[in-house]
Design a protein around this motif. Structure first.
Motif: not given
Length: 90
Positions: A30-41, A72-88
């Motif tokens: 999320l934070f250190f990868n700036h190009n979203w290629q298919s493998t990283y996605l 905790l894991y459900m919340t982390a998954g939700l936050l990662l999904a939301a922040s990845g969508l916002i970043r995208w």
């Protein structure tokens, strides 16, 4: 051989495994990868799905510690999904 591994790591609980492996990978993607290629996605989707699956399995347990880590894991998954969508989108 498994007996030696169990004796070497007596405090290692499988409940903590996602917090040592999946959460750092998700943060790195999320934070250190700036190009979203298919493998990283694809890896990012797998991280989110693994966190949600682990959280849903742990929530169904009767023990309080397992439920805490499940939420905790459900919340982390939700936050990662939301922040990845916002970043995208931005």
């Amino acid at each position: 051989m498994f007996k030696k591994i169990k004796e070497a790591m007596p405090d290692m609980d499988p409940l903590y495994l996602p917090s040592f492996t999946v959460l750092p990978v998700g943060a790195w993607l999320l934070f250190f990868n700036h190009n979203w290629q298919s493998t990283y996605l694809a890896l990012y989707f797998l991280v989110i799905m693994f966190l949600i699956f682990t959280g849903s399995v742990e929530i169904s347990s009767e023990e309080g510690k397992h439920q805490f880590f499940g939420y905790l894991y459900m919340t982390a998954g939700l936050l990662l999904a939301a922040s990845g969508l916002i970043r995208w989108l931005l």
